[in-house]
Design a protein around this motif. Structure first.
Motif, PDB file in Angstrom:
ATOM      1  N   ILE A   3      50.854  -1.968 -68.848  1.00 37.44           N
ATOM      2  CA  ILE A   3      49.662  -1.130 -68.872  1.00 37.44           C
ATOM      3  C   ILE A   3      48.844  -1.355 -67.608  1.00 37.44           C
ATOM      4  O   ILE A   3      48.473  -2.487 -67.306  1.00 37.44           O
ATOM      5  N   GLY A   4      48.563  -0.282 -66.887  1.00 34.59           N
ATOM      6  CA  GLY A   4      47.694  -0.351 -65.717  1.00 34.59           C
ATOM      7  C   GLY A   4      46.272  -0.007 -66.117  1.00 34.59           C
ATOM      8  O   GLY A   4      46.046   0.910 -66.911  1.00 34.59           O
ATOM      9  N   ILE A   5      45.310  -0.762 -65.575  1.00 28.72           N
ATOM     10  CA  ILE A   5      43.901  -0.531 -65.893  1.00 28.72           C
ATOM     11  C   ILE A   5      43.131  -0.332 -64.592  1.00 28.72           C
ATOM     12  O   ILE A   5      43.120  -1.210 -63.726  1.00 28.72           O
ATOM     13  N   ASN A   6      42.487   0.814 -64.464  1.00 28.48           N
ATOM     14  CA  ASN A   6      41.731   1.145 -63.261  1.00 28.48           C
ATOM     15  C   ASN A   6      40.308   0.597 -63.370  1.00 28.48           C
ATOM     16  O   ASN A   6      39.457   1.178 -64.035  1.00 28.48           O
ATOM     17  N   LEU A   7      40.067  -0.514 -62.669  1.00 31.90           N
ATOM     18  CA  LEU A   7      38.737  -1.124 -62.647  1.00 31.90           C
ATOM     19  C   LEU A   7      38.027  -0.872 -61.323  1.00 31.90           C
ATOM     20  O   LEU A   7      36.987  -1.479 -61.055  1.00 31.90           O
ATOM     21  N   ILE A   8      38.568  -0.011 -60.499  1.00 33.70           N
ATOM     22  CA  ILE A   8      37.993   0.241 -59.179  1.00 33.70           C
ATOM     23  C   ILE A   8      36.528   0.675 -59.262  1.00 33.70           C
ATOM     24  O   ILE A   8      35.694   0.193 -58.495  1.00 33.70           O
ATOM     25  N   PRO A   9      36.130   1.550 -60.187  1.00 29.29           N
ATOM     26  CA  PRO A   9      34.722   1.984 -60.226  1.00 29.29           C
ATOM     27  C   PRO A   9      33.745   0.927 -60.750  1.00 29.29           C
ATOM     28  O   PRO A   9      32.535   1.127 -60.680  1.00 29.29           O
ATOM     29  N   LEU A  10      34.223  -0.186 -61.278  1.00 29.82           N
ATOM     30  CA  LEU A  10      33.346  -1.200 -61.869  1.00 29.82           C
ATOM     31  C   LEU A  10      32.462  -1.838 -60.798  1.00 29.82           C
ATOM     32  O   LEU A  10      32.968  -2.363 -59.806  1.00 29.82           O
ATOM     33  N   ARG A  11      31.144  -1.769 -61.001  1.00 24.04           N
ATOM     34  CA  ARG A  11      30.162  -2.360 -60.080  1.00 24.04           C
ATOM     35  C   ARG A  11      29.364  -3.405 -60.848  1.00 24.04           C
ATOM     36  O   ARG A  11      28.568  -3.064 -61.722  1.00 24.04           O
ATOM     37  N   SER A  12      29.562  -4.664 -60.506  1.00 23.41           N
ATOM     38  CA  SER A  12      28.895  -5.758 -61.209  1.00 23.41           C
ATOM     39  C   SER A  12      27.377  -5.621 -61.157  1.00 23.41           C
ATOM     40  O   SER A  12      26.803  -5.415 -60.100  1.00 23.41           O
ATOM     41  N   GLY A  13      26.765  -5.736 -62.327  1.00 17.77           N
ATOM     42  CA  GLY A  13      25.317  -5.700 -62.420  1.00 17.77           C
ATOM     43  C   GLY A  13      24.688  -4.332 -62.237  1.00 17.77           C
ATOM     44  O   GLY A  13      23.466  -4.224 -62.200  1.00 17.77           O
ATOM     45  N   GLN A  14      25.477  -3.267 -62.144  1.00 21.84           N
ATOM     46  CA  GLN A  14      24.922  -1.935 -61.902  1.00 21.84           C
ATOM     47  C   GLN A  14      25.271  -0.936 -63.002  1.00 21.84           C
ATOM     48  O   GLN A  14      24.892   0.223 -62.900  1.00 21.84           O
TER      49      GLN A  14
END
Length: 159
Positions: A3-14
């Motif tokens: 399973i591939g998971i796209n976490l590219i858009p994740l912005r810590s604390g935002q």
């Protein structure tokens, strides 16, 4: 299953509660699921903040830094820094595709069988495998008066 998971858009604390949801979901999946393997696709701005010690996952930094020390994108991408969800859309990417960001190629190369986009936007689209997306927030459909015009436009593109 791979399973591939796209976490590219994740912005810590935002990202408020949605970030909490994604991090807890991943932690629980990897802790409880003993059968599947997970490939987490990250970016330079979030790779260090994603630390999942469970053995059935691997991280791939699909968006590396363009220049040493770069913190804010230049040119038209400076505007995208204010609206990070837009930067994840293929429509807003630069003209020449970056080989590291060719997610279609990564899916084929790694033999992924399922693609999960927990950050509301399906990216990339038109994969030859099943895709799952989390749509956690559609409040702009009911209360558009609470959103700036740019945010409404971004959400219209994303959804």
């Amino acid at each position: 299953m791979r399973i591939g998971i796209n976490l590219i858009p994740l912005r810590s604390g935002q990202m408020g509660g949605h970030e909490f949801y994604v991090r807890r979901l991943l932690n629980q999946l990897l802790m409880c699921d003993q059968r599947n393997q997970y490939v987490l696709f990250t970016a330079w701005w979030n790779d260090d903040s994603i630390d999942l010690p469970h053995g059935r996952s691997q991280k791939i930094m699909a968006v590396p830094k363009e220049e040493p020390g770069e913190t804010i994108p230049r040119g038209k991408n400076r505007w995208l820094a204010r609206y990070p969800r837009l930067g994840a859309l293929p429509l807003f990417r630069r003209g020449t595709p970056d080989p590291a960001l060719d997610l279609h190629a990564w899916v084929r190369r790694l033999g992924l069988e399922l693609w999960f986009c927990p950050m509301t936007n399906v990216d990339p689209r038109h994969l030859p495998i099943p895709t799952v997306v989390t749509i956690a927030d559609i409040q702009q459909e009911y209360y558009p008066e609470f959103f700036p015009r740019a945010e409404l436009q971004a959400r219209a593109l994303m959804y």
